[in-house]
Design a protein around this motif. Sequence first.
Motif, PDB file in Angstrom:
ATOM      1  N   UNK A 172      72.417  12.160 -98.888  1.00 46.41           N
ATOM      2  CA  UNK A 172      71.621  11.395 -99.844  1.00 46.41           C
ATOM      3  C   UNK A 172      70.333  10.924 -99.194  1.00 46.41           C
ATOM      4  N   UNK A 173      70.434  10.447 -97.952  1.00 50.93           N
ATOM      5  CA  UNK A 173      69.232   9.987 -97.274  1.00 50.93           C
ATOM      6  C   UNK A 173      68.263  11.110 -97.006  1.00 50.93           C
ATOM      7  N   UNK A 174      68.771  12.253 -96.580  1.00 50.11           N
ATOM      8  CA  UNK A 174      67.918  13.400 -96.330  1.00 50.11           C
ATOM      9  C   UNK A 174      67.297  13.903 -97.625  1.00 50.11           C
ATOM     10  N   UNK A 175      68.093  13.926 -98.692  1.00 53.18           N
ATOM     11  CA  UNK A 175      67.559  14.329 -99.987  1.00 53.18           C
ATOM     12  C   UNK A 175      66.494  13.382-100.469  1.00 53.18           C
ATOM     13  N   UNK A 176      66.720  12.085-100.243  1.00 50.52           N
ATOM     14  CA  UNK A 176      65.737  11.089-100.643  1.00 50.52           C
ATOM     15  C   UNK A 176      64.422  11.311 -99.913  1.00 50.52           C
ATOM     16  N   UNK A 177      64.508  11.652 -98.610  1.00 50.74           N
ATOM     17  CA  UNK A 177      63.294  11.920 -97.855  1.00 50.74           C
ATOM     18  C   UNK A 177      62.538  13.113 -98.392  1.00 50.74           C
ATOM     19  N   UNK A 178      63.253  14.209 -98.728  1.00 52.91           N
ATOM     20  CA  UNK A 178      62.616  15.385 -99.309  1.00 52.91           C
ATOM     21  C   UNK A 178      61.969  15.046-100.649  1.00 52.91           C
ATOM     22  N   UNK A 179      62.674  14.253-101.432  1.00 55.00           N
ATOM     23  CA  UNK A 179      62.150  13.858-102.750  1.00 55.00           C
ATOM     24  C   UNK A 179      60.839  13.113-102.586  1.00 55.00           C
ATOM     25  N   UNK A 180      60.762  12.166-101.649  1.00 55.27           N
ATOM     26  CA  UNK A 180      59.545  11.369-101.504  1.00 55.27           C
ATOM     27  C   UNK A 180      58.394  12.169-100.906  1.00 55.27           C
ATOM     28  N   UNK A 181      58.693  13.203-100.139  1.00 54.99           N
ATOM     29  CA  UNK A 181      57.620  14.072 -99.657  1.00 54.99           C
ATOM     30  C   UNK A 181      56.968  14.808-100.824  1.00 54.99           C
ATOM     31  N   UNK A 182      57.797  15.327-101.731  1.00 57.93           N
ATOM     32  CA  UNK A 182      57.248  16.013-102.904  1.00 57.93           C
ATOM     33  C   UNK A 182      56.538  15.011-103.812  1.00 57.93           C
ATOM     34  N   UNK A 183      57.115  13.843-103.955  1.00 62.04           N
ATOM     35  CA  UNK A 183      56.500  12.812-104.791  1.00 62.04           C
ATOM     36  C   UNK A 183      55.137  12.408-104.238  1.00 62.04           C
ATOM     37  N   UNK A 184      55.003  12.342-102.928  1.00 61.53           N
ATOM     38  CA  UNK A 184      53.719  11.995-102.313  1.00 61.53           C
ATOM     39  C   UNK A 184      52.672  13.059-102.604  1.00 61.53           C
ATOM     40  N   UNK A 185      53.081  14.336-102.578  1.00 60.30           N
ATOM     41  CA  UNK A 185      52.160  15.412-102.930  1.00 60.30           C
ATOM     42  C   UNK A 185      51.669  15.249-104.367  1.00 60.30           C
ATOM     43  N   UNK A 186      52.576  14.969-105.302  1.00 63.74           N
ATOM     44  CA  UNK A 186      52.176  14.785-106.699  1.00 63.74           C
ATOM     45  C   UNK A 186      51.245  13.589-106.855  1.00 63.74           C
ATOM     46  N   UNK A 187      51.495  12.546-106.120  1.00 61.61           N
ATOM     47  CA  UNK A 187      50.625  11.366-106.223  1.00 61.61           C
ATOM     48  C   UNK A 187      49.217  11.677-105.716  1.00 61.61           C
ATOM     49  N   UNK A 188      49.127  12.465-104.666  1.00 59.35           N
ATOM     50  CA  UNK A 188      47.797  12.847-104.174  1.00 59.35           C
ATOM     51  C   UNK A 188      47.057  13.661-105.231  1.00 59.35           C
ATOM     52  N   UNK A 189      47.764  14.578-105.881  1.00 61.96           N
ATOM     53  CA  UNK A 189      47.135  15.376-106.919  1.00 61.96           C
ATOM     54  C   UNK A 189      46.754  14.521-108.128  1.00 61.96           C
ATOM     55  N   UNK A 190      47.651  13.641-108.556  1.00 65.83           N
ATOM     56  CA  UNK A 190      47.365  12.745-109.678  1.00 65.83           C
ATOM     57  C   UNK A 190      46.130  11.897-109.400  1.00 65.83           C
ATOM     58  N   UNK A 191      46.065  11.363-108.191  1.00 65.27           N
ATOM     59  CA  UNK A 191      44.948  10.491-107.832  1.00 65.27           C
ATOM     60  C   UNK A 191      43.630  11.256-107.830  1.00 65.27           C
ATOM     61  N   UNK A 192      43.654  12.494-107.329  1.00 63.55           N
ATOM     62  CA  UNK A 192      42.435  13.297-107.320  1.00 63.55           C
ATOM     63  C   UNK A 192      42.017  13.706-108.729  1.00 63.55           C
ATOM     64  N   UNK A 193      42.983  13.947-109.607  1.00 64.03           N
ATOM     65  CA  UNK A 193      42.664  14.347-110.970  1.00 64.03           C
ATOM     66  C   UNK A 193      42.157  13.173-111.793  1.00 64.03           C
ATOM     67  N   UNK A 194      42.880  12.063-111.743  1.00 62.40           N
ATOM     68  CA  UNK A 194      42.489  10.894-112.544  1.00 62.40           C
ATOM     69  C   UNK A 194      43.001   9.592-111.925  1.00 62.40           C
ATOM     70  N   UNK A 195      44.310   9.358-112.011  1.00 63.31           N
ATOM     71  CA  UNK A 195      44.921   8.146-111.485  1.00 63.31           C
ATOM     72  C   UNK A 195      46.388   8.431-111.227  1.00 63.31           C
TER      73      UNK A 195
END
Length: 402
Positions: A172-195
């Motif tokens: 679960x902890x390892x999965x959570x880490x993988x999830x947040x890495x992907x989530x961080x990528x999406x946040x970078x893209x969201x921020x560059x696109x708009x917010x």
Amino acid sequence: METFLAVCIGLVLYTYIGYGILVWLLVRIRGRRPVLEVDPAFSPEVTLIIPAYNERLCLAEKVANSFAQHYPADKIKFLFVTEGSTDGSSDFLRATYGSRIALLEGTERRGKVAAMNRAMQQVATPIAIFTDANTILNREAVQNLVRHFQDPKVGAVAGEKRILTNDSESAAGSGEGLYWKYESFLKRMDSDLHTIVGAAGELFAVRTDLYEPVETDTILDDFIISLRIAGRGFRVAYEPDAYAMERPSFSIIDEQKRKIRISAGGFQSIVRLSYLLNVFRYGWLTFEYVSHRVMRWAVAPPCLPLIFLANGWLAVREWLNGSAGGYGWTSLFSLQCLFYAAAWLGYRLEKQNLRWKLLFVPFYFTFMNVCALAGLVRYLKGNQSGTWEKVRRAGEVEFKAP
């Protein structure tokens, strides 16, 4: 039935893969936002707000980490909110740090949101930064968050959440880490696109005058606060170089409790932020919000059992009709069965404190979506309050007041 199945599969693929690809392409077409030029003279006063309910065990490390921030000492204030704590947190902070910190305490436990609303009434600085007591910030976190407020269109800034795991951690902890890495990528893209569409409560900053008191039964306070600011026309920026580090949940049961609560909060947020679904008024914000959040909580999870059932029905029909048309649906159904079998095996191994990295993805993907469906049930029952017992974290030892 074939059309129904194709639509459901398409929705799930868009939610977890397609949106990431699409937003990346849109950013490439439109171009990334210009790199922010930092003005060394820009150092507004800030207040670091740390809600700390029964967090005595980690307070000394949190205070030391807060004092170590690379920010002018005369421009940063520290406000710890310990109301309702029964583990001696207030006495420890008062006796150890005195006037170096501000302390907001009380005997009644009214929940984190009520504590945040009360804390914001005490803030006199133009910037307020929220961070959890059980997280550790990098030393440049405050500095890197604050620099975005040079842009008057920025109303809030979200930091990055990082999960600290080691080789002996749970799946679960390892999965959570993988999830947040992907989530961080999406946040970078969201921020560059708009917010970005939703800050992580472990670390985010807001303009004090934009803060609106939040309903005290709110589950995802960070999400509601940041989206309401975005709905008023301000950007919520993302700063990956300001990060909060924390340990994963102690066990799969602790992580399950946390995920179900977050999912219930997601459905609560969708209802309270329903006005953001108006694409004609909010444009890019609605596109990001629906694609990144609404579909993750409310569309993809119920689609998965529907896909399994519809595919099973088509596979049975295929067998009854013979192999004239091939066994495509049967093959797809077999792959689904293998995927969920791998997820179940991952769960069984996790219960025995055994790990197999090959099972991380099917296990955590299935785990997240099952928790989302459980969160929907909890939200519909209306039995989720704004206060709750914090989950245990890996390596955490219970502190007993003397």
